[in-house]
Design a protein around this motif. Sequence first.
Motif, PDB file in Angstrom:
ATOM      1  N   ASP A   1       0.827  -1.205   0.000  1.00  0.00           N
ATOM      2  CA  ASP A   1       0.000   0.000   0.000  1.00  0.00           C
ATOM      3  C   ASP A   1       0.862   1.256   0.000  1.00  0.00           C
TER       4      ASP A   1
ATOM      5  N   ALA B   1       0.436   5.641   0.595  1.00  0.00           N
ATOM      6  CA  ALA B   1      -0.434   6.723   1.041  1.00  0.00           C
ATOM      7  C   ALA B   1       0.242   8.059   0.789  1.00  0.00           C
ATOM      8  N   LEU B   2      -0.567   9.022   0.363  1.00  0.00           N
ATOM      9  CA  LEU B   2      -0.127  10.401   0.194  1.00  0.00           C
ATOM     10  C   LEU B   2      -1.106  11.230   1.005  1.00  0.00           C
ATOM     11  N   LYS B   3      -0.636  11.893   2.057  1.00  0.00           N
ATOM     12  CA  LYS B   3      -1.530  12.562   2.994  1.00  0.00           C
ATOM     13  C   LYS B   3      -0.982  13.932   3.369  1.00  0.00           C
ATOM     14  N   THR B   4      -1.869  14.925   3.449  1.00  0.00           N
ATOM     15  CA  THR B   4      -1.500  16.249   3.902  1.00  0.00           C
ATOM     16  C   THR B   4      -2.547  16.744   4.885  1.00  0.00           C
ATOM     17  N   SER B   5      -2.160  17.591   5.805  1.00  0.00           N
ATOM     18  CA  SER B   5      -3.098  18.152   6.771  1.00  0.00           C
ATOM     19  C   SER B   5      -3.909  19.299   6.181  1.00  0.00           C
ATOM     20  N   THR B   6      -3.483  19.826   5.035  1.00  0.00           N
ATOM     21  CA  THR B   6      -4.204  20.953   4.421  1.00  0.00           C
ATOM     22  C   THR B   6      -4.568  20.620   2.980  1.00  0.00           C
TER      23      THR B   6
ATOM     24  N   LEU C   1      -4.057  19.626  -1.187  1.00  0.00           N
ATOM     25  CA  LEU C   1      -3.252  18.812  -2.093  1.00  0.00           C
ATOM     26  C   LEU C   1      -3.535  19.270  -3.509  1.00  0.00           C
TER      27      LEU C   1
END
Length: 108
Positions: A50, A52-57, A59
């Motif tokens: 797997d 994952a590409l994750k940002t808090s604000t 994209l």
Amino acid sequence: SETSTFVQTAESIAITCKTFTLDAETVTVTSTKDTKHTSSQKFTVESTQDMALKTSTNLKIEAGAAAEAKAPQVTVKADATLTLESGATAKLDGGGMCEIKGGLVKLN
């Protein structure tokens, strides 16, 4: 002749070489300020499991020519508003079946 250089100062480490290889069981990179990766050629990121590409604000994904998402199943979900827009032509093809569902469906 080609040479490699390694320069270390109190503020930075700079490595210049033809090929740089890092082989480790785990790699963690942390930055307290901006991080940038640039390639003058093709840039590839791969995983055998797997990813994952994750940002808090926010994209943003932008391509100069074309963008493609391909998988046996693709889901796009917006918790509030979903906008799909084309400057010229838009096409939705369900192959065998196309379902449009909503409390109110407005077609032109």
